[in-house]
Design a protein around this motif. Structure first.
Motif, PDB file in Angstrom:
ATOM      1  N   MET A 155       0.820  -1.208   0.000  1.00  0.00           N
ATOM      2  CA  MET A 155       0.000   0.000   0.000  1.00  0.00           C
ATOM      3  C   MET A 155       0.856   1.262   0.000  1.00  0.00           C
ATOM      4  O   MET A 155       0.438   2.300  -0.511  1.00  0.00           O
ATOM      5  N   VAL A 156       2.066   1.160   0.577  1.00  0.00           N
ATOM      6  CA  VAL A 156       2.955   2.328   0.520  1.00  0.00           C
ATOM      7  C   VAL A 156       3.337   2.602  -0.928  1.00  0.00           C
ATOM      8  O   VAL A 156       3.374   3.762  -1.365  1.00  0.00           O
ATOM      9  N   LEU A 157       3.582   1.534  -1.696  1.00  0.00           N
ATOM     10  CA  LEU A 157       3.893   1.728  -3.121  1.00  0.00           C
ATOM     11  C   LEU A 157       2.689   2.303  -3.863  1.00  0.00           C
ATOM     12  O   LEU A 157       2.834   3.189  -4.706  1.00  0.00           O
ATOM     13  N   LEU A 187       0.403   4.214  -2.579  1.00  0.00           N
ATOM     14  CA  LEU A 187       0.311   5.621  -2.211  1.00  0.00           C
ATOM     15  C   LEU A 187       1.388   6.433  -2.922  1.00  0.00           C
ATOM     16  O   LEU A 187       1.147   7.565  -3.330  1.00  0.00           O
ATOM     17  N   PHE A 188       2.571   5.838  -3.062  1.00  0.00           N
ATOM     18  CA  PHE A 188       3.662   6.511  -3.768  1.00  0.00           C
ATOM     19  C   PHE A 188       3.188   6.929  -5.153  1.00  0.00           C
ATOM     20  O   PHE A 188       3.301   8.085  -5.555  1.00  0.00           O
TER      21      PHE A 188
END
Lengths: 329, 178
Positions: free
Chosen positions: B63-65, B67-68
């Motif tokens: 999910m961080v990717l 969001l990135f």
């Protein structure tokens, strides 16, 4: 009995938060005084003896400051982001054992809030959520510098998390458990792990600095390029939340390093909990020392270093440990 | 049971929020809510390793990717909805959803299920249990999936490699002149 357990748990939680907040306040003071020392100046020494009351003055200032919000900001996410940063920073410490179990009134009290059998992975799970505070804060501010800071934060933290996880795996394989309490007990009988896991320890510490966005890895808030990065627009208590989260993350990384590689609370003569805090304090000093010494990475060098050096190095050390532990050699 | 109910509601809110939210970043946030709710489900089943893995892998990395990419592409917050590029998507989606739901309902009525097996296997979802499954009988599949993903990653790098720089500086100069 049940009630007693609950009361005990609440006391432990309150104590932990108090310790972490106090730790934050005086780590910050220590950092400012030490930076002054390193740079041949005095640092804050006016408020109270030797600047001892400076954190209280800073806290008051932060509380009284106006809480600004940019016009175009996404209001909900803007308010949520610092909360995520602070909450995840605080919760990681719930699984770190601060000392050996104490026996009082016929009760065995463990000096951690929770002692799950995979404590180390729980700590990683919580700390991996911390990056949302930075990314969302940067995005919600609707400011190009904040956004760049948030994007840098996500890329950097993802990149270094891999090497960090691999470095820690060596400890799990050597001790045969992911429970932080048992890892310390293992070191009681087999010696501290920093020497057999020296490569893993060095990689863990470097990635720990990167994960907490400290110099020389403070690209998400590089003040010479991005004003203040992801927290450019924040002020007052919301800004303070980010600040507190950064310092508590530093304490957490130190605490986990002490638990995994330097025997946790183990040590002669002094009470266990004192030993734990002494070791953490040494780590915090090294953090500050590094900040005072090293300049910031360039962005492409940061990525190259993480992916092309730290990750393969961690993998090789991990495989070496696997060969050693499995008894092939 | 109460915990299950609350979590189920939270997970559903997360899931519905993903498709209802107008801002892509909000959708991603709802998806994280959903993922964390699932992780707590695993903890209720005392599958603590699965829970930790769920949070580390999905919430902490994937999910961080997401969001990135999402923050990079939707940097300017734009409250106005972009016009649909393909016409009639909503109607098609609605018809398909009704068909799929109806189909599932028919199957459910025609083949009333056997009672779902109650009770969990030993070591369900903790470190030892997962290790036994992954490194025991299912190791071949694990290795196959790992190879496949590695191939995909390498393939993407090959496809996206930057054009090779010309080694000869004179040739580069000529190219610039022309």
């Amino acid at each position: 009995m049940m009630l007693l357990q609950v009361v005990l748990l609440v006391i432990k939680i309150v104590l932990l938060i108090a310790i972490l907040m106090g730790g934050f306040a005086y780590t910050m003071l220590l950092e400012r005084r030490l930076l002054g020392f390193f740079q041949l100046r005095l640092g804050p020494n006016r408020v109270g003896p030797g600047g001892f009351l400076q954190p209280i003055a800073d806290g008051l200032k932060m509380v009284l400051k106006e809480d600004l919000m940019p016009d175009g900001a996404d209001r909900f996410v803007y308010r949520l982001a610092p909360v995520i940063a602070l909450f995840t920073a605080l919760s990681v410490d719930a699984v770190i054992p601060f000392g050996a179990a104490i026996h009082i009134f016929g009760l065995t009290v463990y000096l951690d809030i929770a002692n799950p059998s995979i404590g180390l992975l729980i700590a990683f799970a919580f700390s991996s959520l911390g990056v949302y505070g930075l990314v969302l804060g940067g995005w919600a501010s609707q400011n190009k510098y904040s956004l760049l800071g948030g994007i840098r934060a996500s890329a950097q933290i993802i990149s270094y998390e891999l090497a960090m996880g691999l470095a820690v795996m060596g400890v799990i394989m050597t001790t045969g458990t992911a429970n932080l309490y048992k890892i310390v007990l293992y070191q009681q009988h087999h010696g501290w792990l920093w020497l057999p896991q020296i490569g893993a320890f060095i990689i863990y510490f470097i990635t720990g600095i990167a994960e907490t966005n400290r110099t020389p890895f403070d690209l998400p808030e590089a003040e010479s390029e991005l004003v203040a990065g992801y927290h450019t627009e924040y002020s007052g208590m919301r800004f303070a939340s980010y600040y507190i989260a950064e310092y508590i993350n530093m304490i957490t990384v130190s605490g986990i390093a002490v638990t995994l590689f330097f025997g946790g609370w183990l040590g002669p003569w002094l009470p266990p909990i004192i030993w734990f805090f002494i070791k953490v304090a040494i780590f915090l000093f090294v953090f500050i020392w590094i900040r005072a010494t090293l300049p910031r990475f360039r962005y492409d060098r940061l990525m190259n270093f993480g992916w092309k050096f730290l990750l393969p190095a961690a993998l090789i050390y991990f495989l070496g440990t696997a060969v050693f532990v499995s008894g092939v050699l | 049971m109460i915990a299950f109910g609350i979590l189920a509601i939270v997970a559903l809110i997360g899931g519905i929020g993903v498709i209802v939210a107008r801002q892509p970043v909000h959708s991603a946030l709802f998806l994280i809510v959903n993922i964390v709710a699932l992780a707590i489900f695993y903890i209720i089943l005392s599958a603590e390793f699965l829970a930790a893995a769920q949070v580390i892998v999905y919430a902490g990395a994937i999910m961080v990717l997401f969001l990135f990419v999402v923050t990079l592409l939707t940097a300017g917050k734009d409250d106005e909805e972009a016009g649909e590029e393909l016409s009639g998507q909503r109607i098609t989606a609605g018809v398909l959803a009704i068909l799929a739901g109806g189909g599932l309902a028919v199957v459910g009525v025609l083949y009333p299920s056997q009672r779902i097996q109650l009770g969990l296997p030993q070591n369900f979802g903790n470190l030892r249990g997962m290790g036994d499954v992954l490194w025991g009988p299912d190791f071949v599949y694990l290795a196959a999936v790992a190879l496949m993903l590695l191939t995909a990653a390498v393939g993407i790098m090959v496809l996206n490699r930057p054009p090779r720089k010309k080694a000869d500086p004179e040739a580069r100069l000529k190219e610039r002149e022309s």
